[in-house]
Design an enzyme around this catalytic site. Structure first.
Site, PDB file in Angstrom:
ATOM      1  N   ASP A  28       0.574  15.624   3.310  1.00 16.44           N
ATOM      2  CA  ASP A  28       0.339  14.304   3.910  1.00 16.44           C
ATOM      3  C   ASP A  28       1.669  13.557   3.912  1.00 16.44           C
ATOM      4  OD1 ASP A  28      -1.135  12.006   4.885  1.00 16.44           O
ATOM      5  OD2 ASP A  28      -0.898  11.149   2.894  1.00 16.44           O
ATOM      6  N   SER A  29       1.676  12.417   4.597  1.00 15.54           N
ATOM      7  CA  SER A  29       2.878  11.589   4.604  1.00 15.54           C
ATOM      8  C   SER A  29       3.128  10.937   3.243  1.00 15.54           C
ATOM      9  CB  SER A  29       2.722  10.497   5.665  1.00 15.54           C
ATOM     10  OG  SER A  29       1.551   9.751   5.416  1.00 15.54           O
ATOM     11  N   TYR A  32       4.013   7.818   8.654  1.00 12.46           N
ATOM     12  CA  TYR A  32       4.068   8.654   9.839  1.00 12.46           C
ATOM     13  C   TYR A  32       3.455   7.930  11.048  1.00 12.46           C
ATOM     14  CZ  TYR A  32       5.265  13.070   7.387  1.00 12.46           C
ATOM     15  OH  TYR A  32       5.893  14.076   6.685  1.00 12.46           O
ATOM     16  N   GLY A  33       2.543   7.019  10.727  1.00 15.09           N
ATOM     17  CA  GLY A  33       1.718   6.394  11.778  1.00 15.09           C
ATOM     18  C   GLY A  33       2.474   5.633  12.845  1.00 15.09           C
ATOM     19  N   CYS A  58      -3.051  14.796   6.804  1.00 14.55           N
ATOM     20  CA  CYS A  58      -2.650  13.544   7.444  1.00 14.55           C
ATOM     21  C   CYS A  58      -3.199  13.508   8.877  1.00 14.55           C
ATOM     22  CB  CYS A  58      -1.126  13.503   7.457  1.00 14.55           C
ATOM     23  SG  CYS A  58      -0.429  12.100   8.325  1.00 14.55           S
ATOM     24  N   ASN A  59      -3.860  12.427   9.222  1.00 15.17           N
ATOM     25  CA  ASN A  59      -4.410  12.317  10.585  1.00 15.17           C
ATOM     26  C   ASN A  59      -3.313  12.323  11.630  1.00 15.17           C
ATOM     27  OD1 ASN A  59      -7.566  11.412  10.751  1.00 15.17           O
ATOM     28  ND2 ASN A  59      -6.663  10.957   8.786  1.00 15.17           N
ATOM     29  N   THR A  60      -2.221  11.593  11.348  1.00 18.69           N
ATOM     30  CA  THR A  60      -1.146  11.489  12.335  1.00 18.69           C
ATOM     31  C   THR A  60      -0.491  12.857  12.558  1.00 18.69           C
ATOM     32  OG1 THR A  60      -0.780   9.255  11.469  1.00 18.69           O
ATOM     33  CG2 THR A  60       0.853  10.115  13.012  1.00 18.69           C
ATOM     34  N   GLU A  66      -2.861   1.077  -0.640  1.00 15.33           N
ATOM     35  CA  GLU A  66      -1.855   1.485  -1.626  1.00 15.33           C
ATOM     36  C   GLU A  66      -1.635   0.423  -2.698  1.00 15.33           C
ATOM     37  OE1 GLU A  66       1.719   3.339  -0.332  1.00 15.33           O
ATOM     38  OE2 GLU A  66       0.619   4.776   0.897  1.00 15.33           O
ATOM     39  N   CYS A  80      -7.889   7.858   9.130  1.00 13.39           N
ATOM     40  CA  CYS A  80      -6.627   7.747   8.395  1.00 13.39           C
ATOM     41  C   CYS A  80      -6.939   8.064   6.937  1.00 13.39           C
ATOM     42  CB  CYS A  80      -6.066   6.328   8.534  1.00 13.39           C
ATOM     43  SG  CYS A  80      -4.641   6.018   7.490  1.00 13.39           S
ATOM     44  N   THR A  81      -6.038   8.810   6.333  1.00 12.88           N
ATOM     45  CA  THR A  81      -6.280   9.285   4.961  1.00 12.88           C
ATOM     46  C   THR A  81      -6.602   8.179   3.956  1.00 12.88           C
ATOM     47  OG1 THR A  81      -3.891   9.179   4.751  1.00 12.88           O
ATOM     48  CG2 THR A  81      -4.861  11.351   5.093  1.00 12.88           C
TER      49      THR A  81
HETATM   50  N1  DGL Z   1      -1.457   9.615   6.202  1.00 15.69           N
HETATM   51  C1  DGL Z   1      -1.399   8.828   7.396  1.00 15.69           C
HETATM   52  C2  DGL Z   1      -2.548   9.207   8.329  1.00 15.69           C
HETATM   53  O1  DGL Z   1      -3.576   9.695   7.913  1.00 15.69           O
HETATM   54  C3  DGL Z   1      -1.441   7.348   7.097  1.00 15.69           C
HETATM   55  C4  DGL Z   1      -0.174   6.789   6.486  1.00 15.69           C
HETATM   56  C5  DGL Z   1       1.027   6.898   7.393  1.00 15.69           C
HETATM   57  O2  DGL Z   1       1.139   6.167   8.400  1.00 15.69           O
HETATM   58  O3  DGL Z   1       1.853   7.748   7.097  1.00 15.69           O
HETATM   59  O4  DGL Z   1      -2.434   9.049   9.511  1.00 15.69           O
END
Ligand code: DGL
Length: 281
Positions: free
Chosen positions: A20-21, A52-53, A83-85, A162, A194-195
């Protein structure tokens, strides 16, 4: 000499790579630990380059490739892009490039949303990248083209989660603003795309109301991982010693901060994280 059967046995006991990010993917780790507790996990959180978003597809694909190289070096048997992104931007490229199974969080979430909606109106909340890519909509429409998918980027939910403001008037206020369009659009299903969002699930549920089903892709991803490992005969049959010794956590920066956040989510209290230089991969 090792027989093919022995090789398979060794492979079954290899860890699963999860990335993940940053810390958000731990919500996916938590589900994997719950649903397939025999699996060892190697986690990488890109804490130096988060978020990452708000970054481009090219950048996220480059980052994801480096992480996959690192995880391959750790001899993982399968990878979860938690990570979704990264799932939205990089997965389709990367799955063509590697020889082990890799899954993301988007497809499993989309599949469940398509199954549970009754009125055919589904909302998706996520980062700007995930919502802008329309990837959830693409997958949902592959299953049921008639479903309408409405997206809303909610970038402030990440820092709120967070900061630990999971149940707080500030989070309530921001959630009300972000979600008002979706409430007015009469959706009956909302994907937490989103995570971080499962951490503020109770706030989101309260604001959306009980008629809206919340879909947590983390849960569905762990289920899909289990199915995939079973299919590929890679499910670890050996019982793990409970505790964090069998899992390993890596980050690209701020290992201490990651460690305390992770311990609050995973509740083991003995987790430690190691910093590595991801730019070397
Ligand atoms: N982990 C990212 C996601 O699920 C969220 C945090 C980010 O923007 O990195 O998209």
């Amino acid at each position: 000499m090792m027989s093919l059967g022995d090789d398979r046995e060794v492979l079954r006991e290899a860890p699963v790579g999860v990335f993940d990010s940053g810390v958000g993917g731990l919500t996916v780790v938590r589900e994997i630990m719950r649903q397939i507790p025999n699996e060892k996990i190697i986690y990488f959180g890109d804490t130096a380059r988060v978020p990452y978003g708000s970054k481009s597809k090219e950048t996220i694909t480059r980052y994801s490739r480096q992480i996959v190289r690192f995880l391959r070096e750790q001899k993982v048997k399968a990878i979860v892009a938690a990570c979704n992104t990264a799932s939205a931007y990089a997965l389709s490229e990367i799955e063509k490039e590697i020889d082990i199974p890799i899954i993301g969080v988007v497809k499993p979430g989309a599949k469940v949303a398509a199954e549970v909606t009754r009125n055919g109106r589904v909302g998706v909340i996520g980062t700007e990248g995930t919502v802008g890519s329309r990837i959830y909509s693409t997958y949902i429409k592959e299953i049921k083209p008639e479903i309408q998918v409405l997206g809303k980027a909610c970038p402030l939910f990440v820092p709120l989660a967070e900061e630990g403001l999971w149940q707080d008037p500030v989070t309530d206020e921001i959630a009300k603003r972000y979600l008002s369009e979706l409430i007015e659009s009469d959706i009956d299903t909302l994907i937490l795309g989103c995570t971080h969002y499962p951490l503020i699930r109770s706030t989101l549920g309260r604001i959306m109301g009980e008629k809206v089903t919340l879909v947590n892709p983390a849960y569905e991803t762990a289920r899909e991982l289990r199915e995939l490992l079973e299919q590929e005969q890679l499910l670890n049959r050996k019982k793990q010693e409970l505790g964090m010794n069998c899992h390993r956590f890596y980050v690209s920066d701020m290992a201490d901060k990651f460690q305390s956040f992770a311990n609050s989510i995973l509740k083991y209290g003995i987790l430690s994280a190691k910093k590595i230089d991801i730019e070397n991969y």
